[in-house]
Design an enzyme around this catalytic site. Structure first.
Site, PDB file in Angstrom:
ATOM      1  N   HIS A  60      30.883   1.890 -28.099  1.00 39.81           N
ATOM      2  CA  HIS A  60      31.250   0.854 -26.892  1.00 39.81           C
ATOM      3  C   HIS A  60      32.915   1.188 -26.526  1.00 39.81           C
ATOM      4  O   HIS A  60      33.672   0.659 -27.158  1.00 39.81           O
ATOM      5  CB  HIS A  60      31.069  -0.733 -27.350  1.00 39.81           C
ATOM      6  N   HIS A  62      35.768   2.149 -22.936  1.00 40.56           N
ATOM      7  CA  HIS A  62      36.044   2.258 -21.545  1.00 40.56           C
ATOM      8  C   HIS A  62      36.978   3.423 -21.291  1.00 40.56           C
ATOM      9  O   HIS A  62      38.295   2.947 -21.888  1.00 40.56           O
ATOM     10  CB  HIS A  62      36.595   1.064 -21.054  1.00 40.56           C
ATOM     11  N   ARG A  64      37.881   4.546 -18.717  1.00 37.43           N
ATOM     12  CA  ARG A  64      38.475   4.051 -17.257  1.00 37.43           C
ATOM     13  C   ARG A  64      38.386   5.292 -16.229  1.00 37.43           C
ATOM     14  O   ARG A  64      38.885   4.965 -15.116  1.00 37.43           O
ATOM     15  CB  ARG A  64      39.951   3.990 -17.491  1.00 37.43           C
ATOM     16  N   GLU A 145      23.427  -0.602 -19.161  1.00 35.36           N
ATOM     17  CA  GLU A 145      24.034  -1.731 -19.503  1.00 35.36           C
ATOM     18  C   GLU A 145      23.841  -2.958 -18.634  1.00 35.36           C
ATOM     19  O   GLU A 145      23.977  -2.593 -17.539  1.00 35.36           O
ATOM     20  CB  GLU A 145      25.482  -1.703 -19.804  1.00 35.36           C
ATOM     21  N   ASP A 305      35.025  -1.668 -28.380  1.00 37.28           N
ATOM     22  CA  ASP A 305      35.391  -1.961 -26.962  1.00 37.28           C
ATOM     23  C   ASP A 305      36.587  -1.406 -26.448  1.00 37.28           C
ATOM     24  O   ASP A 305      37.614  -2.392 -26.081  1.00 37.28           O
ATOM     25  CB  ASP A 305      35.146  -3.618 -26.810  1.00 37.28           C
ATOM     26  N   HIS A 309      44.738  -1.037 -21.260  1.00 39.57           N
ATOM     27  CA  HIS A 309      45.502  -1.430 -19.633  1.00 39.57           C
ATOM     28  C   HIS A 309      46.852  -0.947 -20.050  1.00 39.57           C
ATOM     29  O   HIS A 309      47.378  -0.937 -21.411  1.00 39.57           O
ATOM     30  CB  HIS A 309      45.688  -2.860 -19.459  1.00 39.57           C
TER      31      HIS A 309
END
Length: 444
Positions: A60, A62, A64, A145, A305, A309
């Site tokens: 899991h 990201h 981006r 998902e 996860d 940012h």
């Protein structure tokens, strides 16, 4: 003659410990050799006194890309993964645009080519247009998902009927559907009742009740449809209790994240925006229940996860806590934080391998080549020295987020080498050599 021999280490698989030397040829493990047996190899790594673990599989994350590359991209994210001992990253589809069509998935595969430091498996999102599913299945993503709350309408399955109908579209398909267990009705109702924008309002909009209902709905729908599902990042006592009672109804697995095993809602006071994610952090009692479930074997997978940012985005003032960009980095620290759980006595090293290598590899269709040190498997391996300690530090993080919530934590072991298909890609905390990661797809 082997191309490479790693000798002297104790192998750690999910099943336990074994003293064997490892022979590698053409990127695969070809033999486990008894200690002291005379064999020849062009390159020999002496790992005496160390542990040899399979490379971790983060189910899991990201990365981006496309569209959000100011936050992270394939290169920077897989750099962080490599330094953290994660040799396979399973990338979520919530970029810009979301990976919802076969063309978008194919484009994403092409974007990653020659730019990744470790292997990457791609996940596709289930959209309201279920006619897209067959074309996506042809490209063998590692999972699909399905979202039940807090996403754009095109990807929202807010009712039991909607979830059940979506799962029926996968009848007979050899794949896995990841389901994030939320409840849009609770989110909407809570937001209408409390517009204060406080941390408490954010928590109330995504309570344990929503998680538990999402878990129950996913399991009942999967049982009805006969599909294989994976429930994403649970973190509450009520969610754990619901999972424990109903998990036998369907072919299902469940994950949690490292941050939810350590931090609670009181930690927002110190860390604020840097810990803001969804689901929100829970009470200390919930954390204790989650840790107990992990120790008891009720949790199948620990995944990060990883959702970075930029520091500027996290620092920008927002009218409501819910509006702060949600997520934090985790790829580079997954191994270290799991080792902290070993130090705490909650799990043992074979449990770490089970939760972060074997189980995610098997569940996401990579179990015949990833997640285990055995003949025929990819030679993705980690040399871990228990005689050295290691300190997690913000200054060492290579993700574009530029921080870790685990800054300053000390772990009683040190990752000294990382191998991807037999090639050493990390030595003493530094990348060495070119980008050699591949896109991996689900095995039928």
């Amino acid at each position: 003659m082997f191309e490479t021999l790693i000798r002297g280490a104790t192998i750690v698989n999910a099943e336990g410990f074994e003293r064997r030397d490892v022979g590698i040829t053409n990127g695969r493990i070809v033999a486990l050799v008894a200690p002291g047996e005379t064999v020849s190899a062009r390159t020999v790594f002496d790992a005496a006194g160390a542990y040899l673990l399979p490379g971790l599989v983060d189910a899991h994350a990201h990365l981006r890309e496309p569209g959000l590359t100011h936050k992270e991209d394939f290169s920077s994210g897989t750099h962080a993964a490599a330094l953290g001992g994660v040799t396979t990253v399973l990338d979520m589809p919530t970029d810009e645009p979301w990976t919802a069509t076969a063309d978008q998935l194919a484009d994403k595969m092409a974007m990653a080519k020659d730019r990744i430091h470790v292997d990457v498996g791609l996940q596709s999102v289930v959209s309201r247009d279920l006619s897209r599913i067959p074309g996506l299945l042809d490209l063998a993503p590692v999972s699909f998902e399905l979202f039940t709350a807090d996403v754009p309408d095109d990807f929202l399955f807010a009712t039991l009927d909607a979830v059940a109908e979506a799962l029926k579209a996968f009848a007979g398909a050899d794949t896995l559907i990841g389901i994030s267990p939320g409840d849009q009705s609770i989110l909407t109702g809570s937001t209408l009742r409390d517009r204060s924008g406080t941390i408490a309002a954010f928590q109330a909009s995504r309570p344990p009740l929503a998680e538990a209902n999402g878990i129950a709905r996913a399991l009942v729908a999967a049982a009805s449809a006969g599909t294989r599902i994976h429930v994403r990042q649970i973190n509450s006592e009520l969610g754990v209790e619901t999972w424990g009672r109903l998990r036998g109804m369907a072919d299902a697995s469940v994950e949690t994240t490292p941050q939810n095993l350590f931090f609670n809602a009181g930690d927002y006071e110190m860390h604020g925006a840097n810990l803001k994610a969804s689901p929100p952090l829970r009470s200390p009692h919930d954390v204790d229940a989650l840790r107990a479930a992990l120790g008891a074997g009720l949790i199948d997978i620990v995944a990060t996860d990883h959702a970075p940012h930029t520091p500027a985005e996290k620092a920008t003032p927002c009218a409501a806590f819910a509006d702060i960009p949600g997520g934090m980095p985790g790829l580079q620290t997954l191994l270290q934080v799991m080792l902290k759980l070993v130090d705490d006595g909650l799990i043992a090293l074979p449990d770490l391998v089970r939760l972060c290598a074997r189980n995610p590899a098997e569940r996401f269709g990579l179990g015949r080549r990833k997640g285990k040190i055995a003949s025929g498997y990819d030679a993705d391996m980690l040399i871990l020295d228990p005689r050295q300690s290691n300190t997690i530090a913000n200054a060492d993080q290579v993700s574009r987020a530029g921080y870790t919530p685990f800054d300053g934590w000390i772990v009683q072991a040190r990752l000294t080498s990382v191998f991807l298909r037999g090639r050493e890609i990390v030595r003493e905390g530094e990348l060495i050599g070119p980008k050699v990661g591949n896109i991996v797809t689900r095995e039928s």
